[in-house]
Scaffold this active site. Structure first.
Site, mmCIF file in Angstrom:
data_model
loop_
_atom_site.group_PDB
_atom_site.id
_atom_site.type_symbol
_atom_site.label_atom_id
_atom_site.label_comp_id
_atom_site.label_asym_id
_atom_site.label_seq_id
_atom_site.Cartn_x
_atom_site.Cartn_y
_atom_site.Cartn_z
ATOM 1 N N LYS A 191 35.020 36.755 90.669
ATOM 2 C CA LYS A 191 35.286 35.786 90.410
ATOM 3 C C LYS A 191 36.977 35.243 90.572
ATOM 4 O O LYS A 191 37.216 34.684 91.611
ATOM 5 C CB LYS A 191 35.222 35.232 89.874
ATOM 6 C CG LYS A 191 33.578 34.768 89.380
ATOM 7 C CD LYS A 191 33.198 32.972 88.515
ATOM 8 C CE LYS A 191 32.250 32.467 88.264
ATOM 9 N NZ LYS A 191 32.205 31.797 87.200
ATOM 10 N N HIS A 243 43.880 54.214 83.892
ATOM 11 C CA HIS A 243 43.921 52.837 82.719
ATOM 12 C C HIS A 243 44.316 53.935 81.255
ATOM 13 O O HIS A 243 44.242 53.026 80.050
ATOM 14 C CB HIS A 243 42.174 52.645 83.143
ATOM 15 C CG HIS A 243 41.796 52.185 84.189
ATOM 16 N ND1 HIS A 243 41.862 50.712 84.385
ATOM 17 C CD2 HIS A 243 40.646 52.640 84.932
ATOM 18 C CE1 HIS A 243 41.993 50.574 85.302
ATOM 19 N NE2 HIS A 243 40.646 51.366 85.489
ATOM 20 N N TYR A 259 48.320 38.976 85.104
ATOM 21 C CA TYR A 259 47.616 39.092 86.102
ATOM 22 C C TYR A 259 47.505 37.326 87.090
ATOM 23 O O TYR A 259 47.294 36.970 87.828
ATOM 24 C CB TYR A 259 46.116 39.432 86.078
ATOM 25 C CG TYR A 259 44.884 38.955 86.399
ATOM 26 C CD1 TYR A 259 44.120 39.629 87.503
ATOM 27 C CD2 TYR A 259 44.605 38.049 86.499
ATOM 28 C CE1 TYR A 259 43.043 39.334 88.362
ATOM 29 C CE2 TYR A 259 43.424 37.114 87.316
ATOM 30 C CZ TYR A 259 42.608 37.770 88.274
ATOM 31 O OH TYR A 259 41.980 37.379 89.018
ATOM 32 N N PHE A 315 31.287 44.034 92.596
ATOM 33 C CA PHE A 315 32.830 45.048 91.571
ATOM 34 C C PHE A 315 33.750 42.747 91.992
ATOM 35 O O PHE A 315 34.556 43.309 91.061
ATOM 36 C CB PHE A 315 32.878 46.065 92.729
ATOM 37 C CG PHE A 315 34.366 46.035 92.229
ATOM 38 C CD1 PHE A 315 34.130 47.224 91.309
ATOM 39 C CD2 PHE A 315 35.688 46.500 92.697
ATOM 40 C CE1 PHE A 315 35.607 47.177 90.121
ATOM 41 C CE2 PHE A 315 37.010 46.512 92.041
ATOM 42 C CZ PHE A 315 36.255 47.473 91.290
HETATM 43 P P1 A3P Z 1 37.025 38.901 87.527
HETATM 44 O O1 A3P Z 1 35.938 40.491 87.508
HETATM 45 O O2 A3P Z 1 36.683 38.248 86.665
HETATM 46 O O3 A3P Z 1 36.236 38.673 88.870
HETATM 47 P P2 A3P Z 1 40.214 46.344 88.348
HETATM 48 O O4 A3P Z 1 40.530 46.268 89.437
HETATM 49 O O5 A3P Z 1 40.862 46.659 87.540
HETATM 50 O O6 A3P Z 1 38.476 46.757 88.003
HETATM 51 O O7 A3P Z 1 39.684 44.724 88.364
HETATM 52 C C1 A3P Z 1 38.971 43.716 88.440
HETATM 53 C C2 A3P Z 1 38.927 42.535 88.404
HETATM 54 O O8 A3P Z 1 40.342 42.380 88.864
HETATM 55 C C3 A3P Z 1 37.797 41.313 88.253
HETATM 56 O O9 A3P Z 1 37.842 40.020 88.030
HETATM 57 C C4 A3P Z 1 38.858 41.320 89.504
HETATM 58 O O10 A3P Z 1 37.380 39.821 90.401
HETATM 59 C C5 A3P Z 1 39.568 40.889 90.222
HETATM 60 N N1 A3P Z 1 40.471 41.203 90.998
HETATM 61 C C6 A3P Z 1 40.788 41.934 91.757
HETATM 62 N N2 A3P Z 1 41.755 41.942 92.910
HETATM 63 C C7 A3P Z 1 41.759 40.834 93.048
HETATM 64 C C8 A3P Z 1 42.681 40.096 93.292
HETATM 65 N N3 A3P Z 1 42.779 40.406 94.677
HETATM 66 N N4 A3P Z 1 42.720 38.748 93.097
HETATM 67 C C9 A3P Z 1 42.248 38.635 92.283
HETATM 68 N N5 A3P Z 1 41.223 39.170 91.468
HETATM 69 C C10 A3P Z 1 40.587 39.787 91.890
#
Ligand code: A3P
Length: 264
Positions: free
Chosen positions: A227, A77, A162, A224
């Site tokens: 949505k 990050h 994204y 985690f």
């Molecule tokens: P939300 O809180 O909006 O649901 P990171 O992996 O960098 O911690 O980011 C987490 C965010 O990415 C969360 O967002 C999570 O739901 C979303 N995320 C992780 N994997 C995903 C996937 N395969 N498809 C869509 N969103 C995803």
């Protein structure tokens, strides 16, 4: 990297004497203290040219390549200016995933509420301002997305969004394969798309972080894999907050024309 505390050690420490870690600035960027305390060894890290770097601002999603066999996949990050220069000297490939500011902020807020090692998020209204001022862990979202954007051509960074992944995951997986000079069958692409879908990852214990103890990640507050949608910000920002945020956004992003899609 001998002195560095690993993530699992940090988690163990947090579980035993649970505390929300303070942030410590490293070259002006607020970082969690176990990273700041080990900064010298992190900065000196020398990757192999075959290593792949995946960089995101927190909560921009998709750890999809992390579990692949070597060459190593290294996720960070860190903002561009804090990425150890060995990655660029060794011409490592790097993929950056950016998410629109408002959804990224909403996701980060829920994460900071449930992650008991992050600083206390405080009320939502104040959290918006902390985000705008770049006071959250890993620093300013604005500087983060701009830093990699500005360097993407010189450093051969694949810059993904994204929102594009959500819109057409197959197209984006194919872009990644092309960038990595990998040729895989349509069937394998279909499997990747299926296994990295939100629904599948939410059920996957390796991806949903259910292995992290509840006193650290309290998933009863917010899961985690929460949505995984584009546009959830509309359920959180009031019209006034949205207007104030947009006005500030224009100022902070005026020098960068990054094609984010906030409204879908
Ligand atoms: P939300 O809180 O909006 O649901 P990171 O992996 O960098 O911690 O980011 C987490 C965010 O990415 C969360 O967002 C999570 O739901 C979303 N995320 C992780 N994997 C995903 C996937 N395969 N498809 C869509 N969103 C995803």
């Amino acid at each position: 990297m001998s002195k560095e505390m690993s993530y699992s050690e940090a988690i163990e420490k947090a579980s035993s004497s649970l505390t929300r870690f303070p942030l410590i600035p490293v070259r002006g960027v607020p970082l969690m203290n176990h990273i700041a305390d080990n900064w010298d060894s992190i900065w000196a890290f020398c990757p192999d040219p075959s290593d792949l770097l995946i960089a995101t601002y927190p909560k921009a999603g998709l750890d999809l390549l992390q579990k692949m066999d070597p060459p190593r996949v290294i996720k960070t990050h860190l903002p561009f200016q804090l990425v150890p220069t060995g990655f660029w000297k060794n011409k490592c490939k790097a993929i950056y995933v950016a998410r629109n500011a408002k959804d990224n902020l909403v996701s980060y807020y829920h994460f900071d509420c449930m992650n008991q090692t992050q600083p206390e998020p405080g009320p939502w209204e104040g959290y918006i301002h902390k985000f705008m001022r770049g006071e959250l862990s890993w620093g300013s979202w604005y500087d983060h997305v701009k830093g990699y954007w500005e360097e993407r051509e010189k450093k051969n960074i694949l810059y993904l969004f994204y929102e594009d992944m959500k819109e057409n995951p197959r197209r984006e997986v194919e872009r990644i394969m092309k960038y990595l000079d990998l040729s895989v069958s349509d069937e394998v692409i279909s499997q990747i798309v299926e296994l990295t879908s939100f629904k599948k990852m939410k059920e996957n214990p390796m991806a949903n972080y259910s292995f992290i103890p509840a006193p650290v990640f309290d998933q009863s507050i917010s899961p985690f894999m929460r949505k995984g949608e584009v546009g959830d910000w509309k359920n959180h920002f009031t019209p006034q907050q949205s207007k104030m945020f947009d006005e500030d956004y224009e100022k902070q992003m005026k020098d960068a024309k990054i094609p984010f899609r906030t409204l879908i």
